[in-house]
Design a protein around this motif. Sequence first.
Motif, PDB file in Angstrom:
ATOM      1  N   LEU A  47      38.101  39.322  33.637  1.00  0.00           N
ATOM      2  CA  LEU A  47      38.428  40.572  34.319  1.00  0.00           C
ATOM      3  C   LEU A  47      37.337  41.593  34.007  1.00  0.00           C
ATOM      4  N   THR A  48      36.223  41.438  34.673  1.00  0.00           N
ATOM      5  CA  THR A  48      35.076  42.297  34.409  1.00  0.00           C
ATOM      6  C   THR A  48      35.443  43.763  34.609  1.00  0.00           C
ATOM      7  N   GLY A  49      35.107  44.581  33.631  1.00  0.00           N
ATOM      8  CA  GLY A  49      35.379  46.012  33.712  1.00  0.00           C
ATOM      9  C   GLY A  49      36.698  46.437  33.113  1.00  0.00           C
ATOM     10  N   TYR A  50      37.458  45.472  32.567  1.00  0.00           N
ATOM     11  CA  TYR A  50      38.765  45.773  31.989  1.00  0.00           C
ATOM     12  C   TYR A  50      38.818  45.391  30.510  1.00  0.00           C
ATOM     13  N   TYR A  51      39.427  46.265  29.724  1.00  0.00           N
ATOM     14  CA  TYR A  51      39.841  45.912  28.369  1.00  0.00           C
ATOM     15  C   TYR A  51      41.180  45.192  28.467  1.00  0.00           C
ATOM     16  N   GLN A  52      41.390  44.178  27.630  1.00  0.00           N
ATOM     17  CA  GLN A  52      42.618  43.390  27.683  1.00  0.00           C
ATOM     18  C   GLN A  52      43.380  43.514  26.364  1.00  0.00           C
ATOM     19  N   TYR A  53      44.665  43.782  26.457  1.00  0.00           N
ATOM     20  CA  TYR A  53      45.526  43.884  25.279  1.00  0.00           C
ATOM     21  C   TYR A  53      46.766  43.021  25.509  1.00  0.00           C
ATOM     22  N   TRP A  54      47.056  42.138  24.555  1.00  0.00           N
ATOM     23  CA  TRP A  54      48.116  41.148  24.684  1.00  0.00           C
ATOM     24  C   TRP A  54      49.103  41.260  23.540  1.00  0.00           C
ATOM     25  N   ASN A  55      50.379  41.166  23.853  1.00  0.00           N
ATOM     26  CA  ASN A  55      51.421  41.059  22.826  1.00  0.00           C
ATOM     27  C   ASN A  55      52.172  39.763  23.087  1.00  0.00           C
ATOM     28  N   TYR A  56      51.912  38.758  22.249  1.00  0.00           N
ATOM     29  CA  TYR A  56      52.494  37.434  22.433  1.00  0.00           C
ATOM     30  C   TYR A  56      53.802  37.312  21.666  1.00  0.00           C
ATOM     31  N   ALA A  57      54.742  36.607  22.254  1.00  0.00           N
ATOM     32  CA  ALA A  57      55.966  36.277  21.531  1.00  0.00           C
ATOM     33  C   ALA A  57      55.669  35.171  20.521  1.00  0.00           C
TER      34      ALA A  57
END
Length: 250
Positions: A47-57
């Motif tokens: 996802l060029t141009g995006y910061y990614q933040y994930w909260n996994y179970a």
Amino acid sequence: MKLVSWNVNGLRACVNKGFLDYFHDIDADIFCIQETKLQEGQIKLDLTGYYQYWNYAVKKGYSGTAVFTKKEPLLVRYGLGEQNFEHEGRILTLEYDDFYLVNVYSPNSQRDLARLNYRLEWENRMLDHLLQLNARKPVILCGDLNVAHKEIDLRNPKSNIGNSGFTEEERGKMTTLLASGFIDSYRYFYPEQEGSYTWWSYMRNVRERNIGWRIDYFIVSEALSGKLKNAEIHSHIMGSDHCPILLELK
């Protein structure tokens, strides 16, 4: 500013059904997803141009949230309050200069209401969290909140009274939230619009007949009312049993 929220009901499956086409076409500044149903390393999105933040179970193939944002936040929290952990991966809070973004996948109280008490405790903690944030700067809450607030928000209200997602208790928690300084952005623009749903059962022909529920929301602080520009439900977008919703702010 354009924001999108979508319960993808399994991101890997949704990617195979056109998720990335929609993602790039909509070109949101902030794109929130719920029910990712994966662990770290199980998918890689370019996802060029995006910061990614994930909260996994912790539990594999269950729950999970993520936020993709063009602007890097000041701070990211995983969980509620001061805790930075929440084992079902249901909440991400991002702090920006002028607002907080809270992406949520609310617990389902389950068909037999076995998890209703847990759900109500969650709602109390969530309200405390939102009020604490709102005392500092405006809040944008989005996600699958697993409740149809009013009878207008589902196709068959009479036969669903007391069912999961339409109990008096769950609906009352939403009423309390909105009475605490927040706005349901879709109803702000369309207070009497019927047939506007965001989730449909996978039962045959249910979506085609639009027998659905509106359980996905953008809820914003009253302080942002003057900045509300547009709210949309993209029911034509497939790939999940939910559809994306959009909010535009001036």
